[in-house]
Enzyme design. Structure first.
Site, PDB file in Angstrom:
ATOM      1  N   GLU A  89       1.970   2.981  -4.830  1.00 41.80           N
ATOM      2  CA  GLU A  89       2.277   4.478  -4.597  1.00 41.80           C
ATOM      3  C   GLU A  89       3.670   4.447  -3.789  1.00 41.80           C
ATOM      4  O   GLU A  89       3.826   3.736  -2.801  1.00 41.80           O
ATOM      5  CB  GLU A  89       1.406   5.186  -3.901  1.00 41.80           C
ATOM      6  CG  GLU A  89      -0.005   5.464  -4.752  1.00 41.80           C
ATOM      7  CD  GLU A  89      -1.206   5.620  -3.992  1.00 41.80           C
ATOM      8  OE1 GLU A  89      -1.021   6.753  -2.931  1.00 41.80           O
ATOM      9  OE2 GLU A  89      -2.105   5.302  -4.106  1.00 41.80           O
ATOM     10  N   CYS A 102       8.402   7.237   1.398  1.00 40.25           N
ATOM     11  CA  CYS A 102       7.420   6.241   2.119  1.00 40.25           C
ATOM     12  C   CYS A 102       7.004   5.021   1.148  1.00 40.25           C
ATOM     13  O   CYS A 102       6.774   5.405  -0.046  1.00 40.25           O
ATOM     14  CB  CYS A 102       5.963   7.044   2.248  1.00 40.25           C
ATOM     15  SG  CYS A 102       4.522   6.394   3.075  1.00 40.25           S
ATOM     16  N   CYS A 109      -4.836  -3.197   0.723  1.00 40.88           N
ATOM     17  CA  CYS A 109      -4.712  -3.655   2.179  1.00 40.88           C
ATOM     18  C   CYS A 109      -5.874  -4.406   2.479  1.00 40.88           C
ATOM     19  O   CYS A 109      -7.049  -3.846   2.057  1.00 40.88           O
ATOM     20  CB  CYS A 109      -4.506  -2.540   2.986  1.00 40.88           C
ATOM     21  SG  CYS A 109      -4.249  -2.705   4.544  1.00 40.88           S
ATOM     22  N   CYS A 113      -9.318  -0.532   7.876  1.00 41.26           N
ATOM     23  CA  CYS A 113      -9.564   0.811   8.539  1.00 41.26           C
ATOM     24  C   CYS A 113     -10.265   1.646   7.970  1.00 41.26           C
ATOM     25  O   CYS A 113     -10.202   2.215   6.547  1.00 41.26           O
ATOM     26  CB  CYS A 113      -8.133   1.675   8.848  1.00 41.26           C
ATOM     27  SG  CYS A 113      -6.986   0.426   9.805  1.00 41.26           S
ATOM     28  N   CYS A 116      -9.230   4.912   5.782  1.00 37.51           N
ATOM     29  CA  CYS A 116      -7.871   4.742   4.922  1.00 37.51           C
ATOM     30  C   CYS A 116      -8.159   4.393   3.337  1.00 37.51           C
ATOM     31  O   CYS A 116      -9.037   3.322   3.355  1.00 37.51           O
ATOM     32  CB  CYS A 116      -7.118   3.636   5.501  1.00 37.51           C
ATOM     33  SG  CYS A 116      -5.564   3.426   4.670  1.00 37.51           S
ATOM     34  N   CYS A 331      -2.283   7.872   1.990  1.00 40.09           N
ATOM     35  CA  CYS A 331      -2.369   6.279   1.710  1.00 40.09           C
ATOM     36  C   CYS A 331      -3.413   5.914   0.673  1.00 40.09           C
ATOM     37  O   CYS A 331      -4.543   6.015   1.071  1.00 40.09           O
ATOM     38  CB  CYS A 331      -2.357   5.410   2.837  1.00 40.09           C
ATOM     39  SG  CYS A 331      -1.182   5.559   4.050  1.00 40.09           S
TER      40      CYS A 331
HETATM   41  N1  SAH Z   1      -0.919  -0.322   7.853  1.00 37.15           N
HETATM   42  C1  SAH Z   1      -0.098   0.195   8.517  1.00 37.15           C
HETATM   43  C2  SAH Z   1       0.962   1.303   7.755  1.00 37.15           C
HETATM   44  C3  SAH Z   1       0.047   1.887   6.586  1.00 37.15           C
HETATM   45  S1  SAH Z   1      -0.881   3.644   7.053  1.00 37.15           S
HETATM   46  C4  SAH Z   1      -0.841   0.969   9.517  1.00 37.15           C
HETATM   47  O1  SAH Z   1      -1.951   0.885   9.836  1.00 37.15           O
HETATM   48  O2  SAH Z   1       0.077   1.785  10.501  1.00 37.15           O
HETATM   49  C5  SAH Z   1       0.263   4.771   7.456  1.00 37.15           C
HETATM   50  C6  SAH Z   1      -0.466   5.717   8.563  1.00 37.15           C
HETATM   51  O3  SAH Z   1      -1.422   6.577   7.706  1.00 37.15           O
HETATM   52  C7  SAH Z   1      -1.157   5.010   9.497  1.00 37.15           C
HETATM   53  O4  SAH Z   1      -1.078   5.566  10.881  1.00 37.15           O
HETATM   54  C8  SAH Z   1      -2.723   5.445   8.981  1.00 37.15           C
HETATM   55  O5  SAH Z   1      -3.594   4.858  10.054  1.00 37.15           O
HETATM   56  C9  SAH Z   1      -2.596   6.615   8.319  1.00 37.15           C
HETATM   57  N2  SAH Z   1      -3.720   6.981   7.523  1.00 37.15           N
HETATM   58  C10 SAH Z   1      -4.230   6.155   6.737  1.00 37.15           C
HETATM   59  N3  SAH Z   1      -5.268   6.893   6.106  1.00 37.15           N
HETATM   60  C11 SAH Z   1      -5.302   8.120   6.419  1.00 37.15           C
HETATM   61  C12 SAH Z   1      -6.024   9.431   6.143  1.00 37.15           C
HETATM   62  N4  SAH Z   1      -6.922   9.403   5.445  1.00 37.15           N
HETATM   63  N5  SAH Z   1      -5.555  10.671   7.060  1.00 37.15           N
HETATM   64  C13 SAH Z   1      -4.674  10.540   8.039  1.00 37.15           C
HETATM   65  N6  SAH Z   1      -3.931   9.295   8.312  1.00 37.15           N
HETATM   66  C14 SAH Z   1      -4.233   8.208   7.615  1.00 37.15           C
END
Ligand code: SAH
Length: 344
Positions: A89, A102, A109, A113, A116, A331
């Site tokens: 995406e 973006c 991944c 987390c 995510c 994401c």
């Molecule tokens: N792996 C990297 C980059 C990808 S995520 C990282 O962890 O930073 C980009 C950003 O979106 C990160 O800050 C991540 O924590 C956030 N993110 C992921 N899922 C999310 C969600 N459901 N709501 C808000 N932010 C989210």
């Protein structure tokens, strides 16, 4: 098969010389590829050379599978397809100062987390530098007269889990004979692989580093981010300070507010203690609810209260504008939905 879009002019020169071609062709091919052209469109090359190139490899490794445009703010969410059938995406946002894209750095991944969507099915594979760059070519092809001006590496994937390809991408996308996008217009977001934060600081590339912090202490961070079990929060902040010292660029901390987890005023104070005196900025993001996880975002009032504490404590902070909320903007959400609908 050679992925031509991932080669620097010097490498391209070697490949072309091995094919019996003149060195000056390298610059022509490089410039065409970085305009998003296919071999067939390279009109100043002979038909014979175009055939040779086609037999040797790939021109554009990414294509647009679908575009979903937000009715709210014109944000476009792309589903891109790769040559091996995987999809990724990208999101294109329009701001008054230009377009920001973006991009994804991996298919899926493996950081895990909890909040995510990208990580729900683990990591399928790393993207090559050409596949990261190809997303920019695709986005540019949908823009009339305009071009992508800023890039954030904040799509699916952990950029520092795919370090070499990401560095190659950064050097290619900022190349003067290519797209020539300033590194100062690029942000890289990491969940905190600290060895690579330090390594990246030593590369001396003027990229803005965003760190996904999401908690003011290890106890909360460990609940939502597995990486916190590998590196504690103080080591993580120390690596960010090293980046700051080396590059002179302030760090952006991302903090997604999750109801009942990290969003109380008490945690805002703890965050202010943690970041006191550091040249940084906090980006507050109300969590984008992912239906597979039992985590929820917060109300505007809660965001405001958190923000006010940080402001009172002299920590620079803003609430990130939410865009593309009606098009599965967060994401990994769109890819997940498409895979599910395809029964995968
Ligand atoms: N792996 C990297 C980059 C990808 S995520 C990282 O962890 O930073 C980009 C950003 O979106 C990160 O800050 C991540 O924590 C956030 N993110 C992921 N899922 C999310 C969600 N459901 N709501 C808000 N932010 C989210």
């Amino acid at each position: 098969m050679i992925e031509f879009l991932g080669l620097f002019p010097d490498e391209l020169k070697n490949v072309l010389e091995q094919m019996g071609e003149k060195a000056f062709r390298a610059k022509q091919v490089f410039s065409w590829l970085h305009k998003g052209a296919a071999f067939d469109e390279m009109s100043n090359l002979s038909l014979a050379l175009r055939e040779k190139l086609k037999n040797a490899g790939v021109d554009q490794p990414v294509s647009i599978q679908s575009v979903h445009e937000s009715r709210l703010d014109g944000t476009k969410k792309f589903l891109f397809s790769l040559k091996d059938g995987n999809c990724i995406e990208g999101v294109l946002m329009r701001y008054h100062y230009g377009c920001t894209l973006c991009v994804s750095t991996q298919v899926g991944c493996r950081m895990g987390c909890l909040f995510c969507a990208s990580t729900l099915d683990g990591c399928v594979r790393n993207l090559t530098a050409a596949e990261i760059l190809g997303q920019v070519m695709c986005a540019n092809s949908t823009l009339d007269g305009e071009r992508v001006h800023n890039i954030v590496l904040m799509g699916s994937g952990e950029p520092f889990d795919n370090y070499e390809n990401v560095i190659r991408f950064l050097k290619l996308v900022s190349h003067p004979d290519g797209l020539n996008i300033s590194l100062r217009h690029i942000s890289l977001s990491t969940c905190g692989l600290i060895d690579n934060i330090r390594r990246f600081a030593d590369e001396n590339l003027p990229v803005t580093l965003s760190l996904s912090l999401h908690a003011p202490n290890d106890e909360i961070r460990k609940k939502i981010m597995p990486i916190a079990r590998r590196y504690n929060i103080h080591e993580t902040i120390a690596a960010c300070k090293y980046y700051l010292e080396k590059t002179g660029r302030r760090i952006v901390f991302e903090y997604a507010l999750i109801d009942g987890v990290n969003a109380d005023e008490k945690q805002a104070h703890e965050l202010a203690d943690l970041l006191r005196g550091m040249q940084c900025h906090v980006n507050l993001i109300p969590l984008n609810t992912v239906k597979e996880r039992n985590l929820n975002g917060v109300s505007n009032k809660q965001v405001q209260a958190f923000l006010e504490v940080l402001e009172k404590r002299h920590i620079s902070a803003t609430r990130r504008r939410e865009m593309g909320d009606d098009i599965e903007g967060a994401c990994g959400q769109l890819r997940k939905k498409v895979l599910e609908e395809a029964g995968q």
